[in-house]
Design a protein around this motif. Sequence first.
Motif, mmCIF file in Angstrom:
data_model
loop_
_atom_site.group_PDB
_atom_site.id
_atom_site.type_symbol
_atom_site.label_atom_id
_atom_site.label_comp_id
_atom_site.label_asym_id
_atom_site.label_seq_id
_atom_site.Cartn_x
_atom_site.Cartn_y
_atom_site.Cartn_z
ATOM 1 N N ARG A 19 44.851 23.625 28.151
ATOM 2 C CA ARG A 19 43.888 24.716 28.190
ATOM 3 C C ARG A 19 42.644 24.284 28.954
ATOM 4 O O ARG A 19 41.949 23.357 28.544
ATOM 5 N N TRP A 36 40.591 31.561 38.965
ATOM 6 C CA TRP A 36 41.038 30.173 38.934
ATOM 7 C C TRP A 36 41.861 29.916 40.189
ATOM 8 O O TRP A 36 42.751 30.710 40.527
ATOM 9 N N ALA A 49 44.804 32.796 39.166
ATOM 10 C CA ALA A 49 44.587 33.957 38.308
ATOM 11 C C ALA A 49 43.163 34.458 38.451
ATOM 12 O O ALA A 49 42.275 33.723 38.859
ATOM 13 N N SER A 58 43.426 41.491 34.274
ATOM 14 C CA SER A 58 43.785 40.221 34.891
ATOM 15 C C SER A 58 44.868 40.358 35.950
ATOM 16 O O SER A 58 45.609 41.341 35.992
ATOM 17 N N TYR A 60 47.702 37.656 38.269
ATOM 18 C CA TYR A 60 48.265 36.316 38.353
ATOM 19 C C TYR A 60 49.084 36.108 39.612
ATOM 20 O O TYR A 60 49.705 37.037 40.126
ATOM 21 N N PHE A 68 51.034 31.104 32.527
ATOM 22 C CA PHE A 68 49.590 30.924 32.385
ATOM 23 C C PHE A 68 48.945 32.206 31.905
ATOM 24 O O PHE A 68 49.405 33.310 32.216
ATOM 25 N N THR A 69 47.846 32.071 31.172
ATOM 26 C CA THR A 69 47.085 33.213 30.707
ATOM 27 C C THR A 69 45.606 32.965 30.938
ATOM 28 O O THR A 69 45.069 31.950 30.497
ATOM 29 N N ILE A 70 44.949 33.889 31.630
ATOM 30 C CA ILE A 70 43.515 33.795 31.850
ATOM 31 C C ILE A 70 42.816 34.672 30.819
ATOM 32 O O ILE A 70 43.298 35.745 30.466
ATOM 33 N N LEU A 81 41.827 29.112 31.011
ATOM 34 C CA LEU A 81 43.159 29.209 31.590
ATOM 35 C C LEU A 81 44.104 28.455 30.668
ATOM 36 O O LEU A 81 44.072 27.230 30.610
ATOM 37 N N TYR A 94 42.057 21.946 39.676
ATOM 38 C CA TYR A 94 41.840 23.351 39.338
ATOM 39 C C TYR A 94 40.359 23.686 39.384
ATOM 40 O O TYR A 94 39.532 22.954 38.842
ATOM 41 N N CYS A 96 37.338 26.849 38.947
ATOM 42 C CA CYS A 96 36.964 28.201 38.588
ATOM 43 C C CYS A 96 35.944 28.675 39.608
ATOM 44 O O CYS A 96 35.230 27.877 40.215
#
Length: 125
Positions: A19, A36, A49, A58, A60, A68-70, A81, A94, A96
């Motif tokens: 995470r 991201w 995302a 959102s 993706y 993945f989940t934002i 993320l 990664y 942001c």
Amino acid sequence: QVQLVESGGGLVQAGGSLRLSCATSRRTFSSRVMGWFRQAPGKEREFVAAIMWSGGSSLYADSVKGRFTISRDTAKNAVFLQMNNVKPEDTAVYYCAAHGVAYASVVVTTGYEYWGQGTQVTVSS
């Protein structure tokens, strides 16, 4: 001043979870969209995302959709993320970013005005 600080990167085994967090300054609220991105050695920085501060809609990249989940926490001025079922090809730095140009594409770097320093994610097989 807008400031973005990523955290949560590290080493994780394939199939595992990680995470990532992005702490932002209050002025980041002027950006409608947060995103991201990731960049692997020798590769272009690619979209992962994006999420809207208001409403939480959102989007993706196909490569991460379903894994993945934002999300965002407006009270904490933070974006997250959640990375599940990670793969070796997810290995990258990664970042942001805060979008700053109305109607500019949110799936490319153009239009994002502010960027964090990045956090390394390494997935071992």
